[in-house]
Design an enzyme around this catalytic site. Sequence first.
Site, mmCIF file in Angstrom:
data_model
loop_
_atom_site.group_PDB
_atom_site.id
_atom_site.type_symbol
_atom_site.label_atom_id
_atom_site.label_comp_id
_atom_site.label_asym_id
_atom_site.label_seq_id
_atom_site.Cartn_x
_atom_site.Cartn_y
_atom_site.Cartn_z
ATOM 1 N N CYS A 255 -0.234 -4.137 14.785
ATOM 2 C CA CYS A 255 0.432 -3.883 13.389
ATOM 3 C C CYS A 255 0.113 -4.715 13.160
ATOM 4 O O CYS A 255 0.055 -5.734 12.934
ATOM 5 C CB CYS A 255 2.078 -3.448 13.397
ATOM 6 S SG CYS A 255 1.660 -2.859 11.577
ATOM 7 N N CYS B 156 6.147 -7.502 7.110
ATOM 8 C CA CYS B 156 6.492 -6.962 7.932
ATOM 9 C C CYS B 156 7.927 -8.422 8.489
ATOM 10 O O CYS B 156 6.812 -9.204 9.383
ATOM 11 C CB CYS B 156 6.314 -6.188 8.808
ATOM 12 S SG CYS B 156 7.932 -4.748 10.054
ATOM 13 N N CYS C 209 -1.638 1.149 7.806
ATOM 14 C CA CYS C 209 -0.029 0.529 7.551
ATOM 15 C C CYS C 209 -0.788 -0.769 7.131
ATOM 16 O O CYS C 209 -1.684 -1.596 8.445
ATOM 17 C CB CYS C 209 0.939 0.345 7.592
ATOM 18 S SG CYS C 209 1.067 1.243 9.616
ATOM 19 N N GLU D 18 1.033 -1.101 0.038
ATOM 20 C CA GLU D 18 0.327 0.161 -0.365
ATOM 21 C C GLU D 18 1.253 1.708 0.014
ATOM 22 O O GLU D 18 1.808 1.568 0.558
ATOM 23 C CB GLU D 18 -0.698 0.068 1.630
ATOM 24 C CG GLU D 18 -1.148 -0.855 1.157
ATOM 25 C CD GLU D 18 -2.293 -1.120 2.605
ATOM 26 O OE1 GLU D 18 -2.372 -0.340 3.782
ATOM 27 O OE2 GLU D 18 -3.139 -2.668 3.309
ATOM 28 N N CYS E 290 3.373 8.397 1.656
ATOM 29 C CA CYS E 290 3.961 7.134 3.008
ATOM 30 C C CYS E 290 3.691 6.134 1.655
ATOM 31 O O CYS E 290 3.155 5.445 1.410
ATOM 32 C CB CYS E 290 2.028 7.685 3.648
ATOM 33 S SG CYS E 290 2.916 6.309 5.123
ATOM 34 N N CYS F 161 5.323 -6.054 15.172
ATOM 35 C CA CYS F 161 4.199 -5.930 16.540
ATOM 36 C C CYS F 161 2.800 -5.821 16.445
ATOM 37 O O CYS F 161 2.606 -6.311 15.622
ATOM 38 C CB CYS F 161 4.442 -3.728 16.268
ATOM 39 S SG CYS F 161 6.410 -3.734 16.346
HETATM 40 N N1 SAH Z 1 8.054 0.028 10.112
HETATM 41 C C1 SAH Z 1 8.767 0.985 10.486
HETATM 42 C C2 SAH Z 1 7.179 1.603 9.704
HETATM 43 C C3 SAH Z 1 5.772 1.177 10.176
HETATM 44 S S1 SAH Z 1 4.485 2.453 10.324
HETATM 45 C C4 SAH Z 1 8.311 1.389 12.167
HETATM 46 O O1 SAH Z 1 8.049 0.425 13.060
HETATM 47 O O2 SAH Z 1 8.269 2.629 12.763
HETATM 48 C C5 SAH Z 1 4.426 3.870 10.780
HETATM 49 C C6 SAH Z 1 3.716 3.917 12.459
HETATM 50 O O3 SAH Z 1 2.229 3.690 12.202
HETATM 51 C C7 SAH Z 1 4.489 2.974 13.549
HETATM 52 O O4 SAH Z 1 5.155 3.829 14.977
HETATM 53 C C8 SAH Z 1 4.121 1.871 14.134
HETATM 54 O O5 SAH Z 1 3.846 1.377 15.564
HETATM 55 C C9 SAH Z 1 2.248 2.327 13.341
HETATM 56 N N2 SAH Z 1 1.490 1.422 13.283
HETATM 57 C C10 SAH Z 1 1.239 0.160 14.020
HETATM 58 N N3 SAH Z 1 0.258 -0.283 13.685
HETATM 59 C C11 SAH Z 1 -0.159 0.583 14.173
HETATM 60 C C12 SAH Z 1 -1.920 1.170 14.198
HETATM 61 N N4 SAH Z 1 -2.793 0.131 14.357
HETATM 62 N N5 SAH Z 1 -2.524 2.190 14.587
HETATM 63 C C13 SAH Z 1 -1.473 3.432 15.269
HETATM 64 N N6 SAH Z 1 -0.423 3.344 15.098
HETATM 65 C C14 SAH Z 1 0.048 2.535 14.358
#
Ligand code: SAH
Length: 350
Positions: A119, A112, A335, A92, A105, A116
């Site tokens: 996510c 990934c 994401c 995306e 973005c 986390c």
């Molecule tokens: N791998 C990178 C980019 C991730 S996306 C990273 O970890 O930073 C960017 C941000 O969105 C990250 O801080 C991630 O933890 C957060 N994120 C992921 N899923 C989310 C969700 N469901 N709600 C809010 N933030 C989220």
Amino acid sequence: MNLRPLLDHSETELADWIAGHGFRRYHARQILRWVFDRRATDFAAITELPKPLREQLAQSWTVFTGSIDADVTAPDGTRKLLLAWPDRRRVECVLMAEADRRTACLSTQVGCGMGCVFCASGLKGFERNLTRGEILEQVLRLRNLLPPQERLTHIVVMGMGESLANLDHLLAALDRVCSPAGLGLSPRRVTISTVGLPDKMRALARHNRPYHLAVSLHAADPELRDRLVPINDKVGLNDVLAAADAYFAATGRQVTYEYVLLHGVNDRPEDAHKLGRLLAHRKAHVNLIPFNPVPDLRFRRPGPDAIRRFEEIVRGYGVAITVRKTKGRPIDAACGQLRRRVEASPAPAT
Ligand code: SAH
């Protein structure tokens, strides 16, 4: 037929090929100008080139390799593309507009591997890294959605994947975007978000461009961070912070710490105090991200009062802090969510 992806090759490589086919090397520069400045997406459109060259290029090269599997627009104007690559894997990318800002973005990986727990991108694990061309293609496809007089002003690498786990391809793509031969975007307007991989953060600092670094902290307590960001038990909170401090020292760019607020998990006053104490003596900025609900995940977004209380406690330590506005809610803009929905539906959009 396997076409060469233009965006995966340097200008020199393209010029070599052109010369090898009996044409003048300077056509390579013309082609890139048409793609980056004039939004050409196929060689037939590049009328400045000799017709035989256009025809030969079209037989051997392609400007884009992906196709658009879904294109959705939210009421706030946020637009999300689901791109499918030739191996049918999807990522995306999102275009956001606010006042004078036009922000792309980008994703860096299919899936990934960081795991986390809140996510959507990592729920199916890591599939593969994107190429330099696939990262650049996202930038150009989003830019090409803008009206002719508008330009991209910012890039955030906050889509699917762990950005720094694909550092070489990411930097090759971003350096191109930021060069005069690309879009000429200032590296200061590019934010790279990472889960916090200390070795790669140090490598990024050595690369010596003033990209803005955002570190996904999500907890100021080592045990809680281990639970939310499983990779943490291999790297450790202290090393993440040390690498972020080193990034600031090397580049002079203040680091942003992202913190997803999960109701009852990391949004309590004691969590805010820990975060404030951790960052009080650092030149840092905190970006609070109220959790974006993901189907199948049981976390909840805190209410507005809890968010405000958290923000005020941290600010009380003299730490700069803002709450991220949620954009594109009805189109699964967080994401990994659109891909998940498309891939889960019985008849995926093709
Ligand atoms: N791998 C990178 C980019 C991730 S996306 C990273 O970890 O930073 C960017 C941000 O969105 C990250 O801080 C991630 O933890 C957060 N994120 C992921 N899923 C989310 C969700 N469901 N709600 C809010 N933030 C989220």
